[in-house]
Write an enzyme that holds these catalytic residues in place. Structure first.
Site, short mmCIF file in Angstrom:
data_model
loop_
_atom_site.label_atom_id
_atom_site.label_comp_id
_atom_site.label_asym_id
_atom_site.label_seq_id
_atom_site.Cartn_x
_atom_site.Cartn_y
_atom_site.Cartn_z
N LYS A 181 0.81 -1.22 0.00
CA LYS A 181 0.00 0.00 0.00
C LYS A 181 0.84 1.27 0.00
O LYS A 181 0.33 2.35 -0.23
CB LYS A 181 -0.96 -0.01 1.19
CG LYS A 181 -2.02 -1.09 1.05
CD LYS A 181 -3.13 -0.93 2.07
CE LYS A 181 -4.19 -1.99 1.93
NZ LYS A 181 -3.80 -3.26 2.59
C1 PLP Z 1 -4.53 -4.38 2.15
C2 PLP Z 1 -3.84 -5.68 2.17
C3 PLP Z 1 -4.32 -6.76 1.43
C4 PLP Z 1 -5.61 -6.70 0.64
O1 PLP Z 1 -5.56 -5.79 -0.44
P1 PLP Z 1 -6.91 -5.23 -1.07
O2 PLP Z 1 -6.50 -4.24 -2.08
O3 PLP Z 1 -7.69 -4.62 0.05
O4 PLP Z 1 -7.63 -6.41 -1.65
C5 PLP Z 1 -3.58 -7.92 1.43
N1 PLP Z 1 -2.44 -8.04 2.15
C6 PLP Z 1 -1.96 -7.02 2.88
C7 PLP Z 1 -0.71 -7.22 3.65
C8 PLP Z 1 -2.63 -5.80 2.91
O5 PLP Z 1 -2.16 -4.81 3.63
#
Ligand code: PLP
Length: 433
Positions: free
Chosen positions: A107
């Site tokens: 992210k």
């Molecule tokens: C946010 C997140 C996900 C899921 O991603 P999405 O875009 O919400 O489907 C998976 N793994 C980790 C470590 C995350 O932080």
């Protein structure tokens, strides 16, 4: 580029409006009117390009009409100042490691890109302060908070469920101060998400302050996640392994995988996708039955995927004209219990030496179970295993080395505002700002 709402009732928006508003006025999610395919020549030479060069071409296709080339290039190059290497785990399964950024999770890419783009729009227009509301089940909060830290004209409120994020995750957004405020909600992630959604819909609040979202509902956060799918393909092509590529994405709110689906629409040669869920298997059930039935999330050890009503499902539906048949033709599902996740982390570590985090474990296992002869699989390793230290250490029975970036956060002092899950309380709090 114009953006429409998935609910088709709101007026079209410019990129700037879509980024500043987050959610359309009819509660739909913004979608770009056109998804421009990249030319064959780009794909032919892609293995010779750097991550930043690839990402700029992709960013240009999305944002080139609305952001001057120099600015866009700066934003892309600044966002991707770290690598996303593809690492071989078994003969035909590879890990796309998305944890080399500041908060050691994927992210960081969307968080940082959005902060830079929004910062550009605010500077350009001399706008009043923009307030970012973000609900987090763990990783979003830290990525967004660190991406926006110190960006002028923007204040960030991070809402997170009390007692449901790991200590390391919590420290990454509660210790920053400056333009970042952490709000500790007595409830679940879904309650946090509901508070944010209600705030956007509240007229009085919106007159009082300019609000926007930095969850993956925001186009500036979710679209840049397409970058690394292209880069993964480039690396696999370099290794001579790109022919029948299956990409598996550990999924919660479905922003990450949706960005990959956009990549495929742009001509990226990915054969098919797998969406790996933990026990929150709403999408998995949809694939099996054609019925989409959201339900309250349950807590798991892959907590960043504890989502009971994935926001970006609306975008997936829209992308495929709401055809269950077409969706099921390109995406298959998987769902794992905590027990199975533990088993997978342990087995992979023992047999390959590769240490998975609980989210990546879902991705790895789905590939191990579903890959067909001739196919090569890449799963997205969405976070560094040390972010889930106690869980991972208890599974493998040895200590995990904590990267320096994480250690630095652990030294900070937690500061948060306690909040009930009642919208009235949250609204009162914001009205005093
Ligand atoms: C946010 C997140 C996900 C899921 O991603 P999405 O875009 O919400 O489907 C998976 N793994 C980790 C470590 C995350 O932080």
């Amino acid at each position: 580029m114009k953006y429409y709402s998935t609910n088709r009732k709101a007026a079209d928006a410019t990129l700037e409006e879509a980024v500043v508003k987050g959610l359309a006025s009819d509660k739909g999610l913004f979608m770009p009117y056109t998804i421009q395919p990249l030319p064959a020549s780009f794909y032919e030479g892609i293995e010779h390009l750097t991550f930043q060069e690839i990402a700029y071409r992709v960013a240009d296709a999305f944002f080139g009409e609305d952001v001057p080339a120099d600015t866009l290039k700066d934003i892309v190059y600044d966002t991707l100042s770290f690598d996303a290497p593809v690492v071989k785990v078994t003969e035909n399964i590879y890990s796309l490691e998305l944890f080399h950024g500041p908060t050691l999770a994927f992210k960081d890419v969307g968080g940082r890109f959005m902060a830079r783009l929004l910062g550009y729009f605010i500077r350009k227009e001399g706008k009043r302060q923009v307030n970012v509301l973000v609900a987090t089940s763990g990783d979003t909060g830290s990525a967004v908070a660190n991406g926006f830290l110190g960006v002028e004209g923007i204040h960030v409120y991070v809402l997170y469920p009390k007692g449901k994020v790991s200590e390391i995750q919590e420290k990454q957004f509660t210790t920053l101060g400056r333009n970042i405020t952490a709000i500790e909600v007595d409830g679940t992630f879904d309650d946090c998400q509901a508070l944010v959604k209600n705030a956007f819909m509240d007229q009085e609040l919106n007159e009082h302050m300019q609000l926007t979202s930095a969850n993956s509902i925001n186009v500036a956060r979710f679209l840049p996640q397409a970058f690394y799918y292209f880069y993964a393909y480039a690396q696999m092509k370099r290794a001579g392994k790109a022919d029948q590529l299956v990409v598996c994405v550990p999924s919660g709110n479905f922003g990450n995988i949706t960005a990959g689906l956009f990549g495929k629409r742009m001509g990226l040669p990915i054969k098919r996708f797998i969406a790996a869920n933990n026990r929150n298997d709403i999408f998995f059930q949809y694939l099996q039955t054609g019925q989409y039935t959201p339900r309250p999330s349950v807590a798991t050890i892959a907590n960043a995927m504890d989502v009971g009503n994935p926001s970006n499902f609306a975008r997936v539906l829209d992308l495929y004209g709401a055809s269950h048949e077409q969706i099921a033709a390109e995406i298959s599902g998987a769902t794992y219990t905590d027990e199975q996740i533990r088993e997978t982390v342990q087995q992979a570590y023992r047999e390959t030496g590769y240490l998975l985090d609980p989210h990546g474990a879902c991705g790895y296992r789905a590939l191990a179970e579903q890959l067909q002869p001739g196919e090569t699989g890449v799963f997205l390793e969405t976070a560094h295993p040390a972010k889930f230290l106690q869980t991972v250490e208890s599974i493998i029975g040895t200590t995990v080395q904590i990267p320096e970036k994480l250690q630095a956060f652990m030294k900070g002092t937690k500061q948060s505002v306690p909040m009930s899950k009642d919208f009235a309380d949250f609204k009162d709090f914001l009205l005093l700002k």
